[in-house]
Design an enzyme around this catalytic site. Structure first.
Site, PDB file in Angstrom:
ATOM      1  N   ALA A 134       3.997 -27.782  25.340  1.00 19.77           N
ATOM      2  CA  ALA A 134       2.636 -27.240  25.233  1.00 19.77           C
ATOM      3  C   ALA A 134       2.599 -25.841  25.832  1.00 19.77           C
ATOM      4  CB  ALA A 134       1.633 -28.157  25.949  1.00 19.77           C
ATOM      5  N   GLY A 135       3.005 -24.865  25.013  1.00 24.70           N
ATOM      6  CA  GLY A 135       2.954 -23.459  25.433  1.00 24.70           C
ATOM      7  C   GLY A 135       1.724 -22.837  24.812  1.00 24.70           C
ATOM      8  N   GLN A 303      11.305  18.893  19.249  1.00 25.98           N
ATOM      9  CA  GLN A 303      10.080  18.153  18.889  1.00 25.98           C
ATOM     10  C   GLN A 303      10.351  16.654  18.815  1.00 25.98           C
ATOM     11  OE1 GLN A 303       8.108  19.484  15.352  1.00 25.98           O
ATOM     12  NE2 GLN A 303       7.395  21.390  16.291  1.00 25.98           N
ATOM     13  N   GLU A 388       0.509 -15.497  29.313  1.00 22.85           N
ATOM     14  CA  GLU A 388      -0.956 -15.444  29.183  1.00 22.85           C
ATOM     15  C   GLU A 388      -1.377 -15.323  27.716  1.00 22.85           C
ATOM     16  OE1 GLU A 388      -3.364 -14.917  31.993  1.00 22.85           O
ATOM     17  OE2 GLU A 388      -1.745 -15.569  33.274  1.00 22.85           O
ATOM     18  N   SER A 391       1.539 -12.275  21.815  1.00 16.42           N
ATOM     19  CA  SER A 391       0.824 -11.316  20.950  1.00 16.42           C
ATOM     20  C   SER A 391       0.293 -12.011  19.701  1.00 16.42           C
ATOM     21  CB  SER A 391       1.770 -10.183  20.532  1.00 16.42           C
ATOM     22  OG  SER A 391       1.927  -9.271  21.588  1.00 16.42           O
TER      23      SER A 391
HETATM   24  C1  LIG Z   1       7.994 -15.376  33.292  1.00 16.81           C
HETATM   25  C2  LIG Z   1       6.933 -16.309  32.836  1.00 16.81           C
HETATM   26  C3  LIG Z   1       5.904 -16.641  33.707  1.00 16.81           C
HETATM   27  C4  LIG Z   1       4.911 -17.535  33.307  1.00 16.81           C
HETATM   28  N1  LIG Z   1       3.952 -17.920  34.189  1.00 16.81           N
HETATM   29  C5  LIG Z   1       3.127 -18.949  33.870  1.00 16.81           C
HETATM   30  C6  LIG Z   1       2.261 -19.516  34.845  1.00 16.81           C
HETATM   31  O1  LIG Z   1       2.201 -19.065  35.987  1.00 16.81           O
HETATM   32  N2  LIG Z   1       1.508 -20.590  34.495  1.00 16.81           N
HETATM   33  C7  LIG Z   1       1.541 -21.135  33.250  1.00 16.81           C
HETATM   34  O2  LIG Z   1       0.848 -22.104  32.999  1.00 16.81           O
HETATM   35  N3  LIG Z   1       2.344 -20.605  32.283  1.00 16.81           N
HETATM   36  C8  LIG Z   1       3.127 -19.541  32.576  1.00 16.81           C
HETATM   37  N4  LIG Z   1       3.985 -19.014  31.622  1.00 16.81           N
HETATM   38  C9  LIG Z   1       4.008 -19.622  30.293  1.00 16.81           C
HETATM   39  C10 LIG Z   1       3.528 -18.707  29.176  1.00 16.81           C
HETATM   40  O3  LIG Z   1       2.152 -18.574  29.220  1.00 16.81           O
HETATM   41  C11 LIG Z   1       4.075 -19.305  27.857  1.00 16.81           C
HETATM   42  O4  LIG Z   1       5.462 -19.039  27.828  1.00 16.81           O
HETATM   43  C12 LIG Z   1       3.380 -18.736  26.650  1.00 16.81           C
HETATM   44  O5  LIG Z   1       2.064 -19.198  26.573  1.00 16.81           O
HETATM   45  C13 LIG Z   1       4.107 -19.077  25.345  1.00 16.81           C
HETATM   46  O6  LIG Z   1       4.388 -20.436  25.278  1.00 16.81           O
HETATM   47  P1  LIG Z   1       5.863 -20.902  24.867  1.00 16.81           P
HETATM   48  O7  LIG Z   1       6.807 -20.199  25.752  1.00 16.81           O
HETATM   49  O8  LIG Z   1       5.906 -22.374  24.862  1.00 16.81           O
HETATM   50  O9  LIG Z   1       6.087 -20.346  23.415  1.00 16.81           O
HETATM   51  P2  LIG Z   1       5.675 -21.051  22.029  1.00 16.81           P
HETATM   52  O10 LIG Z   1       4.243 -21.468  22.088  1.00 16.81           O
HETATM   53  O11 LIG Z   1       6.679 -22.098  21.704  1.00 16.81           O
HETATM   54  O12 LIG Z   1       5.799 -19.851  20.998  1.00 16.81           O
HETATM   55  C14 LIG Z   1       7.044 -19.444  20.453  1.00 16.81           C
HETATM   56  C15 LIG Z   1       6.772 -18.357  19.411  1.00 16.81           C
HETATM   57  O13 LIG Z   1       5.964 -18.904  18.342  1.00 16.81           O
HETATM   58  C16 LIG Z   1       4.797 -18.112  18.192  1.00 16.81           C
HETATM   59  N5  LIG Z   1       3.665 -18.976  17.803  1.00 16.81           N
HETATM   60  C17 LIG Z   1       3.296 -20.167  18.350  1.00 16.81           C
HETATM   61  N6  LIG Z   1       2.197 -20.633  17.731  1.00 16.81           N
HETATM   62  C18 LIG Z   1       1.840 -19.722  16.808  1.00 16.81           C
HETATM   63  C19 LIG Z   1       0.788 -19.616  15.855  1.00 16.81           C
HETATM   64  N7  LIG Z   1      -0.148 -20.568  15.755  1.00 16.81           N
HETATM   65  N8  LIG Z   1       0.754 -18.546  15.046  1.00 16.81           N
HETATM   66  C20 LIG Z   1       1.695 -17.557  15.135  1.00 16.81           C
HETATM   67  N9  LIG Z   1       2.712 -17.596  16.024  1.00 16.81           N
HETATM   68  C21 LIG Z   1       2.785 -18.651  16.840  1.00 16.81           C
HETATM   69  C22 LIG Z   1       4.560 -17.486  19.548  1.00 16.81           C
HETATM   70  O14 LIG Z   1       3.743 -16.327  19.458  1.00 16.81           O
HETATM   71  C23 LIG Z   1       5.985 -17.177  19.976  1.00 16.81           C
HETATM   72  O15 LIG Z   1       6.402 -15.967  19.405  1.00 16.81           O
HETATM   73  C24 LIG Z   1       4.946 -18.079  31.993  1.00 16.81           C
HETATM   74  C25 LIG Z   1       5.985 -17.721  31.115  1.00 16.81           C
HETATM   75  C26 LIG Z   1       6.974 -16.861  31.523  1.00 16.81           C
HETATM   76  C27 LIG Z   1       8.090 -16.551  30.569  1.00 16.81           C
END
Ligand SMILES: Cc1cc2nc3c(=O)[nH]c(=O)nc-3n(C[C@H](O)[C@H](O)[C@H](O)COP(=O)(O)OP(=O)(O)OC[C@H]3O[C@@H](n4cnc5c(N)ncnc54)[C@H](O)[C@@H]3O)c2cc1C
Length: 408
Positions: A134-135, A303, A388, A391
């Site tokens: 759950a990201g 440039q 957070e 993009s």
């Molecule tokens: C250094 C670091 C610090 C962090 N700190 C915290 C913290 O303190 N607390 C906390 O709770 N979290 C934290 N995070 C988590 C962070 O918020 C998540 O990594 C982020 O929300 C993305 O989730 P994911 O990594 O699971 O990627 P995923 O959700 O698996 O995404 C993978 C890719 O798929 C794309 N994608 C997913 N869904 C869609 C969609 N519907 N449409 C188009 N593209 C999509 C994403 O944009 C991305 O490019 C941290 C992460 C890092 C790396």
């Protein structure tokens, strides 16, 4: 409502200059060392606490600045110093905002001071929402919180990941599912007090950038916390869940969940961090371009190099204006009807990635080595388009807000 002006007031300028001094004298010189060590820079946090930058008072003062520019200005200066160290200093703030956004006055007064500790014994806090499955898709969260009515305790089980300060925090704020049928509307935030049995650190991640900032998994195994640790209290939660159930039955209106409220409030602040990193890399590149000579003249005489610098600075200033607009709107209670918070984060984070890459290019071979800071800044900048809300997710939020359509 504060009058619109493009200028910081005298008090803000004083704070900005003071922060800039700390970033230049304390943070920047320590940046390469803590990047290599990949450890929390406790001595720098301690130093920030001594001068009053790492404290609830300072954070609250900036947070409640009536122009809205206190936080973005502070973030830009600190992250100009170094992103990894600055995140170690401000990471606690994300957890504090979680409590400020959802907690009662008593919870704010009890827990936020414990997040920071005191000058002689500094502490940090963590905000734990993301999970391995759950990201971006917050609704897939699995960590459960079950109420034990007999003991007035909540029992939490699950695994959080990517938590900044996770496992080393004095206070953890954990988002968990209290009603699985309501999806993201059935989430609530909990305080996990210091030394609570059942909470442990899982894997600590080795990262591409912001390496001075600690990022780890947090494992919750039968973690029991008193009823008073539910942010906002049980009555408010029950009311919120009842409303969400009603709306679900009517098949309708979306309601905000606790984690999303935290992220919405913090998006322009993350944009400001990105502006700080971008500005730092741009300044190094500008200096270098004016002093590095090839073909018998400074490289900025071309440039091809000068125009890149012009574009870099233009994008940075545009990003800052979007961040300031969103921050000004937020403090004045103006709703983000065009997802202005997301816009600011999207544009500033993409700008930081692009500008730091351009800076590496302008420094040539030197830009690719750890002898010069733009190599680190380029690695650091990659985080802004990910955490957070990536993009892509910001674009989704903006497009949905503009169109009112359930764009996927
Ligand atoms: C250094 C670091 C610090 C962090 N700190 C915290 C913290 O303190 N607390 C906390 O709770 N979290 C934290 N995070 C988590 C962070 O918020 C998540 O990594 C982020 O929300 C993305 O989730 P994911 O990594 O699971 O990627 P995923 O959700 O698996 O995404 C993978 C890719 O798929 C794309 N994608 C997913 N869904 C869609 C969609 N519907 N449409 C188009 N593209 C999509 C994403 O944009 C991305 O490019 C941290 C992460 C890092 C790396």
């Amino acid at each position: 409502m504060a009058e619109f002006t493009m200028e910081l007031n005298d008090e803000q300028k004083e704070v900005r200059d003071w922060l800039h001094g700390f970033a230049a004298d304390v943070i920047r010189p320590a940046a390469a060392e803590w990047d290599e060590r990949e450890e929390t820079p406790w001595p720098v946090i301690q130093e920030a606490a001594k001068v009053g930058i790492y404290s609830l008072d300072f954070y609250a003062q900036q947070y409640f600045d009536s122009t809205g520019l206190g936080i973005p200005m502070a973030m830009e200066e600190l992250f100009w110093g170094d992103a990894g160290i600055a995140l170690s200093i401000v990471g606690t703030g994300l957890a504090a905002v979680g409590v400020l956004a959802n907690g009662t006055e008593e919870q704010i007064g009890t827990w936020i001071p414990q997040m920071y500790g005191d000058v002689n014994d500094v502490k940090v806090a963590a905000f734990c929402s993301s999970e391995p499955d759950a990201g971006s898709d917050v609704a897939s969260m699995r960590t459960r919180a079950v109420y034990d009515e007999a003991k007035d305790e909540w029992v939490l089980n699950g695994t959080k990941t990517w938590a900044t300060n996770g496992g080393i925090a004095n206070v953890h704020v954990v988002v968990a599912v209290v009603d699985a049928e309501l999806g993201s509307k059935g989430h609530a935030s909990f305080i996990i007090p210091p030394n609570t049995p059942g909470l442990s650190q899982g894997q600590k991640f080795k990262k591409h950038g912001i390496r001075a900032s600690h990022t780890a998994e947090v494992v919750l195994e039968n973690v029991r916390v008193p009823g008073s640790c539910l942010l906002g209290g049980k009555e408010k939660l029950d009311e919120r869940l009842a409303r969400a159930r009603e709306r679900a039955q009517q098949g309708g209106e979306r309601v905000k969940n606790a984690a999303m409220a935290t992220f919405e409030a913090s998006r322009p602040a993350v944009g400001a961090m990105a502006v700080g990193t971008a500005r730092a890399a741009y300044e190094v590149a500008l200096d270098y371009a004016k002093t590095r000579e090839q073909f018998g003249r400074p490289i900025i005489d071309n440039q091809g190099v000068a125009f890149q610098l012009a574009d870099m600075r233009t994008s940075i200033d545009a990003a800052r204006l979007l961040v300031w607009r969103a921050s000004w709107m937020a403090i004045n209670g103006k709703p983000f009807t065009a997802a202005e918070g997301s816009m600011s984060k999207l544009f500033a984070s993409e700008t930081a990635k692009k500008v730091t890459a351009q800076a590496v290019q302008i420094l040539g071979g030197n830009g690719y080595t750890r002898e010069y800071p733009v190599e680190r800044m380029h690695r650091d900048a990659a985080i802004y388009t990910i955490f957070e809300g990536t993009s892509e997710i910001q674009r989704l939020v903006i497009a949905r807000t503009l169109s009112g359509m359930p764009i996927r």
